[in-house]
Design a protein around this motif. Sequence first.
Motif, mmCIF file in Angstrom:
data_model
loop_
_atom_site.group_PDB
_atom_site.id
_atom_site.type_symbol
_atom_site.label_atom_id
_atom_site.label_comp_id
_atom_site.label_asym_id
_atom_site.label_seq_id
_atom_site.Cartn_x
_atom_site.Cartn_y
_atom_site.Cartn_z
ATOM 1 N N GLU A 117 33.569 46.191 59.272
ATOM 2 C CA GLU A 117 34.034 45.239 60.287
ATOM 3 C C GLU A 117 33.973 45.858 61.678
ATOM 4 O OE1 GLU A 117 38.028 43.782 59.838
ATOM 5 O OE2 GLU A 117 37.956 42.825 61.814
ATOM 6 N N LEU A 155 30.363 46.373 62.656
ATOM 7 C CA LEU A 155 29.676 45.108 62.899
ATOM 8 C C LEU A 155 30.015 44.593 64.300
ATOM 9 C CD1 LEU A 155 27.793 43.101 61.605
ATOM 10 C CD2 LEU A 155 29.729 42.036 60.458
ATOM 11 N N ARG A 156 31.293 44.759 64.662
ATOM 12 C CA ARG A 156 31.725 44.386 66.007
ATOM 13 C C ARG A 156 30.913 45.172 67.041
ATOM 14 N NH1 ARG A 156 36.170 41.376 66.746
ATOM 15 N NH2 ARG A 156 37.037 41.714 64.681
ATOM 16 N N ALA A 193 31.579 39.153 57.776
ATOM 17 C CA ALA A 193 31.620 38.456 59.060
ATOM 18 C C ALA A 193 32.354 37.119 58.924
ATOM 19 C CB ALA A 193 30.202 38.232 59.582
ATOM 20 N N LEU A 196 34.048 37.143 62.661
ATOM 21 C CA LEU A 196 32.930 37.634 63.479
ATOM 22 C C LEU A 196 31.683 36.769 63.342
ATOM 23 C CD1 LEU A 196 32.781 41.530 63.267
ATOM 24 C CD2 LEU A 196 32.492 40.136 65.312
ATOM 25 N N ILE A 197 31.660 35.942 62.318
ATOM 26 C CA ILE A 197 30.510 35.066 62.074
ATOM 27 C C ILE A 197 30.248 34.149 63.263
ATOM 28 C CG2 ILE A 197 31.830 33.190 60.960
ATOM 29 C CD1 ILE A 197 28.362 34.480 59.863
ATOM 30 N N LEU A 205 28.153 36.254 65.570
ATOM 31 C CA LEU A 205 26.845 36.447 64.920
ATOM 32 C C LEU A 205 26.036 35.160 64.937
ATOM 33 C CD1 LEU A 205 27.453 38.579 61.680
ATOM 34 C CD2 LEU A 205 26.514 39.283 63.870
#
Length: 279
Positions: A28, A31-32, A80, A85-86, A89
């Motif tokens: 996570e 990914l951020r 995500a 977070l999706i 993205l």
Amino acid sequence: QAKAAGRNIVRFFEPEMQARAEMRFMLEAELRHAVEHDELRLYLQPQYDGERCMRGAEALLRWHHPRRGLISPASFIPIAEETGLIVELGDWVLRRACRLLTMPALAESPLRISVNVSPRQFHRIGFIDRVRDILAETGADASRLTFEVTESLVIDKVHQTVATMSELAALGIHFSIDDFGTGYSSLAYLKRLPINELKIDRSFIQDAPTDPNDAALVDAILSIADHLKIAVVAEGVETEAQAAFLASRTPMLYQGYLYCRPEPVEAFIQRVRDTQVSG
Ligand code: C2E
Ligand code: MG
Ligand code: MG
Ligand code: MG
């Protein structure tokens, strides 16, 4: 005291669960970082008609991790989704796909671009506005965009789905049901929603030439699509035998390693320039 309680809770975790939780926590954060530091890449996989003319392409997300290398969306999209977070993205992918549509090689072609839209992204308040903003910002033609959604997205919140899809369809966006037949669902939604396309899941295509049950399922899907005037894409076509099986049925589009692997934007644009494109 809270600390003590926290320690107790940890003891109930299965080691495997804990490893998963740690992995997720790490991914996570990374990914951020990836979204902010340009580690995401857009790949495109072409879709061809029966004459092997390219008709469009599916946009597929890739994560070029500086140490871990290329990470598959199958392993980070779920995270995500869970973390929200999706939304970032999804915006990133849509913006890139829209920009691609406005590049000279594509702007002068009738090619369509399909973008995967996940449930949390789709059902999030403000999704329609985000799509409108990105279309306005990039100047992309909405009528050359397809949103791929899953059966579960459609079934979860039917009323909300009807409303959101109808508004987006009014902008010109097409809708495709991804991995069709793998989710469990009633088929009733197919006539209530503005669905333009079904993508037959790779799992049905795989053994269709040799397994009569899979062949029957593929034929059933083609029959439904034919009656409802919905287009079909066969996904994950890998062998000539599969292609031959499909070619003996009603017309459809073909996507799979047999024709082309997903490739970076630059390679895809070059392919569009090099190949004859038909609408
Ligand atoms: P999907 O939308 O069903 O995409 C098709 C997947 O099948 C892609 O995997 C593609 O690379 C792979 N594929 C294509 N042809 C073949 C073939 O002939 N054989 C085999 N074995 N595989 C083939 P990929 O790129 O790893 O993506 C996996 C999934 O991750 C996608 O499944 C989609 O659900 C999700 N995904 C990818 N990009 C995005 C994105 O931008 N947003 C969201 N929400 N999900 C995404
Ligand atoms: Mg897809
Ligand atoms: Mg699919
Ligand atoms: Mg699939």
